[in-house]
Design a protein around this motif. Structure first.
Motif, PDB file in Angstrom:
ATOM      1  N   TYR A 110     -28.469 -36.825   9.340  1.00 21.59           N
ATOM      2  CA  TYR A 110     -29.480 -37.873   9.188  1.00 21.59           C
ATOM      3  C   TYR A 110     -30.495 -37.788  10.326  1.00 21.59           C
ATOM      4  O   TYR A 110     -31.710 -37.849  10.094  1.00 21.59           O
ATOM      5  CB  TYR A 110     -28.816 -39.252   9.175  1.00 21.59           C
ATOM      6  CG  TYR A 110     -29.761 -40.373   8.815  1.00 21.59           C
ATOM      7  CD1 TYR A 110     -29.746 -40.949   7.554  1.00 21.59           C
ATOM      8  CD2 TYR A 110     -30.687 -40.856   9.745  1.00 21.59           C
ATOM      9  CE1 TYR A 110     -30.611 -41.983   7.215  1.00 21.59           C
ATOM     10  CE2 TYR A 110     -31.561 -41.880   9.425  1.00 21.59           C
ATOM     11  CZ  TYR A 110     -31.516 -42.437   8.157  1.00 21.59           C
ATOM     12  OH  TYR A 110     -32.397 -43.440   7.836  1.00 21.59           O
ATOM     13  N   LEU A 149     -24.996 -29.076   6.924  1.00 21.21           N
ATOM     14  CA  LEU A 149     -24.649 -29.260   5.513  1.00 21.21           C
ATOM     15  C   LEU A 149     -23.626 -28.223   5.066  1.00 21.21           C
ATOM     16  O   LEU A 149     -22.695 -28.535   4.314  1.00 21.21           O
ATOM     17  CB  LEU A 149     -25.905 -29.174   4.647  1.00 21.21           C
ATOM     18  CG  LEU A 149     -26.798 -30.418   4.624  1.00 21.21           C
ATOM     19  CD1 LEU A 149     -28.096 -30.124   3.891  1.00 21.21           C
ATOM     20  CD2 LEU A 149     -26.064 -31.577   3.965  1.00 21.21           C
ATOM     21  N   GLU A 165     -23.212 -36.014  -2.475  1.00 21.73           N
ATOM     22  CA  GLU A 165     -24.338 -36.222  -1.566  1.00 21.73           C
ATOM     23  C   GLU A 165     -24.762 -34.915  -0.911  1.00 21.73           C
ATOM     24  O   GLU A 165     -25.960 -34.669  -0.720  1.00 21.73           O
ATOM     25  CB  GLU A 165     -23.968 -37.256  -0.496  1.00 21.73           C
ATOM     26  CG  GLU A 165     -23.536 -38.613  -1.035  1.00 21.73           C
ATOM     27  CD  GLU A 165     -24.556 -39.237  -1.968  1.00 21.73           C
ATOM     28  OE1 GLU A 165     -25.738 -38.844  -1.920  1.00 21.73           O
ATOM     29  OE2 GLU A 165     -24.171 -40.119  -2.753  1.00 21.73           O
ATOM     30  N   LEU A 169     -28.500 -33.205  -1.108  1.00 24.92           N
ATOM     31  CA  LEU A 169     -29.251 -32.783   0.072  1.00 24.92           C
ATOM     32  C   LEU A 169     -29.630 -31.305  -0.010  1.00 24.92           C
ATOM     33  O   LEU A 169     -30.768 -30.926   0.328  1.00 24.92           O
ATOM     34  CB  LEU A 169     -28.423 -33.051   1.325  1.00 24.92           C
ATOM     35  CG  LEU A 169     -28.250 -34.532   1.702  1.00 24.92           C
ATOM     36  CD1 LEU A 169     -27.165 -34.700   2.745  1.00 24.92           C
ATOM     37  CD2 LEU A 169     -29.571 -35.099   2.217  1.00 24.92           C
ATOM     38  N   LEU A 173     -33.689 -30.648  -0.107  1.00 24.61           N
ATOM     39  CA  LEU A 173     -34.272 -30.209   1.163  1.00 24.61           C
ATOM     40  C   LEU A 173     -35.340 -29.126   0.975  1.00 24.61           C
ATOM     41  O   LEU A 173     -36.418 -29.219   1.584  1.00 24.61           O
ATOM     42  CB  LEU A 173     -33.161 -29.731   2.103  1.00 24.61           C
ATOM     43  CG  LEU A 173     -33.611 -29.342   3.511  1.00 24.61           C
ATOM     44  CD1 LEU A 173     -34.318 -30.516   4.193  1.00 24.61           C
ATOM     45  CD2 LEU A 173     -32.406 -28.892   4.355  1.00 24.61           C
ATOM     46  N   LEU A 209     -33.699 -38.020   0.446  1.00 23.21           N
ATOM     47  CA  LEU A 209     -32.912 -37.271   1.435  1.00 23.21           C
ATOM     48  C   LEU A 209     -32.186 -38.191   2.422  1.00 23.21           C
ATOM     49  O   LEU A 209     -30.965 -38.065   2.614  1.00 23.21           O
ATOM     50  CB  LEU A 209     -33.826 -36.309   2.190  1.00 23.21           C
ATOM     51  CG  LEU A 209     -34.230 -35.054   1.417  1.00 23.21           C
ATOM     52  CD1 LEU A 209     -35.399 -34.363   2.099  1.00 23.21           C
ATOM     53  CD2 LEU A 209     -33.061 -34.094   1.296  1.00 23.21           C
ATOM     54  N   ALA A 213     -28.178 -38.802   2.956  1.00 19.45           N
ATOM     55  CA  ALA A 213     -27.525 -38.545   4.241  1.00 19.45           C
ATOM     56  C   ALA A 213     -26.802 -39.794   4.740  1.00 19.45           C
ATOM     57  O   ALA A 213     -25.701 -39.704   5.307  1.00 19.45           O
ATOM     58  CB  ALA A 213     -28.561 -38.090   5.266  1.00 19.45           C
TER      59      ALA A 213
END
Length: 475
Positions: A110, A149, A165, A169, A173, A209, A213
């Motif tokens: 995050y 990640l 999640e 992401l 991204l 995003l 996060a």
């Protein structure tokens, strides 16, 4: 009186009934020999129960039964203790090496994403040519988020909320970075479209995003709490079985004393000592473990959560502060009365201040309080500088406001960097405190499972030997 001459003689009196006559030529059936197989219709269970009943009527038989029961109780206590403590040791190890690091990595994801978004907006405001330092910081943030990640994906089981999640992401991204590159390209050409692309990229960050996060962080924090609760749960079955075993051993020794006037039976005394050792070890180790976990939760886990909340607030406030200048009043709140980004800056700044106050209360030493106090002081300074910048912007002095926001001197950007650095030091300190306390809790339980099994076996052997000593007196 006399019988008639041809009358048959009366049969002799019998005390028992006669067996029915056997047909001629059929041999008599022999009686079953002692110890032979049970007659048809009687199961092995019934025969075993009968033998146990017979054995229980003699003192040697009762001693054999008592020895078997005592040995079974002692071994069962050791095995149950080993099983339950091993389960809690695994949970404590997960707290130290899996769930808490994953929770910290989720918070770092995050932070990296939010800082990348903030840096991109700051570079955009710097002019058509983005500073090399700003570009390098943005690239570093994106690379950090991508690396974490991958690490987070390896730490999950591929299913559940965290996996979903992480997939979101990883999918979104590249889209965000593509929008940033379009904004940069348009900005280099001096096209107003660059600002629109930047706002769209920020919308992608703040609506997709960063929420993903944050949900990842919350999911990993929930798993951390679950592992923590599993590690601190009392092993009630082992404790109850230990007390039952001690009571049985005490009764057996009292019984022996009543029949022999001998105060001690060395075998039973050894079994009692082994059982008492395991029980006291279990109580002491689990008490130490719970104390360590309590300390890790109060002065580590909760402090880390408040500091992460503060950092999220600071990053969000900085991004909204920059976007206020980028949008220049083009984006309003839902009621159409106020600048949307300025209103969100005010809300995020309040979150930062409140979280720092909580972190200050949770800090238990000067090393923890120092960085938090510095962050609070720099936050107050930041708020004042922001107020001055807004006054210049509202007065029509855009360049003056821009210098107060992204300038190299006494700007809000400098205050933000100082707040972020102080929070980074505070987080590092609390992370160390948490790892130490949780590690001590895990280490307190590590040797107990093997020790409980070994002492359980020794105690059972002592119980058997003690009873055999009594049995030898009957031979």
């Amino acid at each position: 009186m006399t019988h008639p001459p041809n009358a048959p003689a009366a049969p002799a009196a019998r005390s028992t009934a006669q067996a029915p006559a056997r047909p001629a030529g059929v041999p008599a059936q022999p009686s079953p020999a002692p110890g032979s197989a049970p007659p048809a219709g009687r199961g092995a269970w019934a025969v075993g129960r009968e033998r146990l009943r017979v054995a229980a009527t003699t003192e040697p038989g009762r001693l054999q039964i008592l020895g078997a029961v005592l040995a079974l109780l002692v071994v069962a206590f050791g095995a149950v203790t080993a099983f339950q403590v091993d389960d809690r040791t695994t949970a404590a190890d997960d707290v130290v090496s899996r769930s808490q690091p994953l929770s910290a990595d989720a918070a770092a994801i995050y932070r990296s994403l939010a800082d990348a978004d903030t840096t991109a907006a700051g570079g955009f405001l710097a002019g058509t040519l983005e500073p090399a330092e700003s570009r390098a910081r943005y690239d570093r943030d994106i690379a950090t988020a991508a690396r974490l990640l991958v690490k987070a994906a390896a730490g999950t089981d591929g299913s559940g909320e965290s996996a979903r999640e992480i997939a979101t992401l990883n999918e979104q991204l590249p889209r965000y970075t593509g929008l940033i590159e379009r904004a940069r390209a348009a900005n280099r050409q001096g096209l107003p479209l660059g600002g629109a692309y930047l706002r769209y990229a920020n919308q992608q960050m703040t609506s997709t995003l960063l929420p993903a996060a944050e949900r990842l962080y919350e999911a990993e924090t929930v798993r951390l709490h679950e592992d923590d609760e599993s590690a601190r749960a009392w092993p009630l079955l082992a404790l109850g079985l230990g007390l039952l075993t001690l009571a049985a051993l005490a009764w057996a020794q009292r019984r022996t004393y009543a029949r022999t006037n001998r105060v001690f039976n060395h075998g039973l005394l050894a079994a009692t000592a082994a059982t008492l050792t395991v029980l006291l070890w279990l109580l002491a180790a689990h008490t130490v473990a719970r104390s360590g976990l309590d300390d890790a939760r109060e002065h580590g886990q909760e402090s880390l959560q408040s500091l992460n909340t503060a950092r999220i607030g600071s990053l969000t406030a900085r991004a909204n502060e920059l976007l206020t200048l980028v949008a220049r009043g083009a984006v309003l709140t839902e009621d159409g009365k106020n600048d949307k980004y300025e209103a969100e800056y005010t809300s995020s700044s309040g979150t930062l201040t409140d979280a720092l106050a909580v972190a200050r209360e949770l800090a238990d030493d000067d090393a923890g309080r120092g960085p938090v106090d510095e962050a609070a002081s720099r936050t107050a300074e930041w708020r004042q500088r922001h107020k001055d910048a807004r006054a210049k912007d509202e007065a029509g002095d855009f360049e003056g406001a821009l210098g107060r926001i992204v300038g190299s001197g006494e700007s809000t950007g400098q205050s933000f960097d100082q707040v972020d650095a102080a929070l980074d030091r505070a987080l590092a300190h609390e992370q160390t405190e948490f790892t130490r306390s949780a590690g001590d809790a895990r280490d307190a339980l590590t040797a107990l499972p093997l020790g409980a099994l070994a002492l359980g076996i020794l105690g059972a052997a002592g119980a058997v030997l003690g009873i055999n000593r009594r049995l030898s007196e009957y031979r």
